[in-house]
Design an enzyme around this catalytic site. Sequence first.
Site, mmCIF file in Angstrom:
data_model
loop_
_atom_site.group_PDB
_atom_site.id
_atom_site.type_symbol
_atom_site.label_atom_id
_atom_site.label_comp_id
_atom_site.label_asym_id
_atom_site.label_seq_id
_atom_site.Cartn_x
_atom_site.Cartn_y
_atom_site.Cartn_z
ATOM 1 N N THR A 44 -26.536 -16.539 -15.303
ATOM 2 C CA THR A 44 -26.986 -18.195 -15.279
ATOM 3 C C THR A 44 -28.833 -17.685 -16.272
ATOM 4 O OG1 THR A 44 -26.953 -17.857 -12.901
ATOM 5 C CG2 THR A 44 -28.860 -18.763 -13.783
ATOM 6 N N TYR A 46 -29.195 -16.914 -19.303
ATOM 7 C CA TYR A 46 -28.988 -16.723 -20.418
ATOM 8 C C TYR A 46 -28.647 -18.730 -20.563
ATOM 9 C CZ TYR A 46 -29.556 -12.073 -20.745
ATOM 10 O OH TYR A 46 -29.895 -11.241 -20.393
ATOM 11 N N ALA A 47 -28.033 -19.117 -19.307
ATOM 12 C CA ALA A 47 -27.849 -20.924 -19.776
ATOM 13 C C ALA A 47 -28.630 -21.686 -20.875
ATOM 14 C CB ALA A 47 -27.037 -20.855 -18.322
ATOM 15 N N GLY A 49 -28.519 -24.742 -21.990
ATOM 16 C CA GLY A 49 -27.737 -26.316 -21.716
ATOM 17 C C GLY A 49 -28.605 -27.347 -20.844
ATOM 18 N N GLU A 116 -23.936 -33.344 -23.803
ATOM 19 C CA GLU A 116 -23.682 -32.571 -24.220
ATOM 20 C C GLU A 116 -21.797 -33.096 -24.731
ATOM 21 O OE1 GLU A 116 -24.067 -28.589 -23.228
ATOM 22 O OE2 GLU A 116 -25.017 -29.151 -21.687
ATOM 23 N N HIS A 243 -16.725 -20.126 -26.501
ATOM 24 C CA HIS A 243 -18.202 -21.438 -26.774
ATOM 25 C C HIS A 243 -18.035 -21.535 -28.248
ATOM 26 C CE1 HIS A 243 -21.793 -24.249 -27.396
ATOM 27 N NE2 HIS A 243 -21.691 -23.515 -26.060
ATOM 28 N N ARG A 289 -14.761 -28.738 -26.486
ATOM 29 C CA ARG A 289 -15.064 -27.524 -26.767
ATOM 30 C C ARG A 289 -14.003 -25.958 -26.801
ATOM 31 N NH1 ARG A 289 -19.185 -24.642 -22.372
ATOM 32 N NH2 ARG A 289 -21.001 -25.996 -23.148
ATOM 33 N N HIS A 352 -17.155 -17.988 -23.521
ATOM 34 C CA HIS A 352 -18.236 -18.022 -23.162
ATOM 35 C C HIS A 352 -18.140 -17.926 -21.199
ATOM 36 C CE1 HIS A 352 -21.732 -20.462 -23.248
ATOM 37 N NE2 HIS A 352 -21.147 -21.431 -22.460
ATOM 38 N N ARG A 387 -13.621 -26.802 -18.462
ATOM 39 C CA ARG A 387 -14.405 -26.303 -17.813
ATOM 40 C C ARG A 387 -15.608 -27.343 -18.735
ATOM 41 N NH1 ARG A 387 -20.215 -24.535 -17.790
ATOM 42 N NH2 ARG A 387 -19.219 -22.866 -20.167
ATOM 43 N N LEU A 393 -23.473 -24.432 -13.429
ATOM 44 C CA LEU A 393 -24.343 -23.954 -12.225
ATOM 45 C C LEU A 393 -24.011 -25.020 -11.459
ATOM 46 C CD1 LEU A 393 -27.452 -23.732 -15.887
ATOM 47 C CD2 LEU A 393 -26.782 -21.979 -14.221
HETATM 48 C C1 SIN Z 1 -24.287 -24.914 -23.786
HETATM 49 O O1 SIN Z 1 -25.829 -25.327 -23.678
HETATM 50 O O2 SIN Z 1 -24.059 -25.507 -25.266
HETATM 51 C C2 SIN Z 1 -23.655 -23.966 -22.597
HETATM 52 C C3 SIN Z 1 -23.491 -24.942 -21.048
HETATM 53 C C4 SIN Z 1 -22.593 -24.768 -20.731
HETATM 54 O O3 SIN Z 1 -21.847 -23.793 -20.518
HETATM 55 O O4 SIN Z 1 -22.847 -25.303 -19.737
#
Ligand code: SIN
Length: 521
Positions: A44, A46-47, A49, A116, A243, A289, A352, A387, A393
């Site tokens: 968590t 290190y998230a 986005g 995203e 990722h 992704r 990832h 995903r 999250l």
């Molecule tokens: C990212 O910020 O690229 C990752 C976001 C995510 O994996 O949901």
Amino acid sequence: MRHYYDAVVVGSGLAGLTCAIYLKKAGLQVVVMTKEPKLYETNTYYAQGGIIASTDNDSAELLRSDLLRAGSGYNNLAAVDFFIKHGPALVFEFLVDEVGIQFSRSEEGKLDYTEEAAHSRRRIVHYEDHTGDKIEDSLINHAKKAGVEFLTDYTAIDLITNNHHSRDPQEVYREREVLGVYALNNLKGETEAFFSGHVVMATGGTGNLYYHSTNPVSATGDGISMAYRAGADIINAEFVQFHPTALFHKDIKKFLISESLRGEGGRLQNHEGLAFMQLYSEMGDLAPRDVVSRAVYDQICRSGREYMLLDIAGYYTGSVPIEKRFSKIYTTCLKGGIDITKEPIPITPAAHYFCGGIKTDIRGRTSLKNLYAVGEVSCTGLHGANRLASASLLEGLLWGKSSAVDISENRGEISKKRCDNIPDWEKPPHAEAFDPLLIDQDMQAIRLTMWNYAGIIRTTKGLRRAESDLDYYAHRIMKFYKSAVISKQIIELRNAVVSSQLIVAGALKNSTSVGCHYISK
Ligand code: SIN
């Protein structure tokens, strides 16, 4: 030592903390344990986005179709419906109103929704590119205020079950039940038994089983491996999400370059300056992704280079200066000698997120009585074969809450007599201390095997090779484990090899390329 709780939560990321907070509010005695010295050392934290939340121009139906498209329709529809109905509102009810998190806002004071890949709306709230650390720190403080107990430097070893561990012969004939967890006090080197009516696995994922990863080193598949040994169902293990953009740098490892850079205009380029994503997908840099990861990997293989480039400097569309909007990425890259406001960033794809895991229903219940799983270690089926960005999250938040609600409505105590029939953890009779270098060597071997043979582009031949190499490592590691002085490192190594075997077995069983599982014929 023997301890007694109403619930033990293993793991201190967003899902585990949310669950613990709701359990505590319902009046349960709950402890959160982590193998790390610092509570925040979780995925968590290190998230970068953000987290999906509701916006005015969005709808549940649109979110549903984005989740299903990203997941190639492999999603569990019950989980998707639960998520779209209850998830987005919980961000405001819990994280904003109760915990007090202020997400980034525009100059006019409106929430700054970002974009995203594969989202048809800008529906992701964020805190600059520090969303994970902001949420993690805030939840830790909130949980402490609520009176949740914490144990750091405690590594869970195995789940305690009546069938596996009781000295009462009748327990073998009863339904299997989880009665608690054995854990190692890392600092004292002593093992302890934690008995509890419910155990909640919240140990995160498997990223560190791969050579390149955006995850911290702690992501060694511990919960999946423990649950598997106890007999829980593990599903969708072939679906490891890569990722497309982790920083490629000689000194800075495991650092994510958020997809939101591409959401704000950033473009992938090869070393000749060609923005190559249009060659692979009409959606260009914001294709799903898995598509982008394979494209970057393909460009790397074709060029013989070790990395590709991501340029935000020349394409940024946001109004806030880059160094503020992406302050974490900006400062980290600058420390490594890269000024992202002036030059492209060297990137590589990296493991990832684990879309598979311990099978759960919408209440977080697993196939084992008294065992719950939340967050990345679980597989609710929400993500299907791949995903949708920033869905995890919110999944952790929602299932953290729903499992706590279910546990508090179904409180159960393990009788003293049943606990007394469980022996202390059994030490090997002549335990030897192993050179940490040997353990490290095996971990590195696993990570290379997984990267090369069970990675972004898989072949049946490569997977078979991984299967046989992992069998060999597993045999040696189990021998090690049975004669070693128990340590965090050896527990992680044992978990890592088991989880890797589960991923490879899942990949071998599914000969169809779907979502993030790609088999080249
Ligand atoms: C990212 O910020 O690229 C990752 C976001 C995510 O994996 O949901």
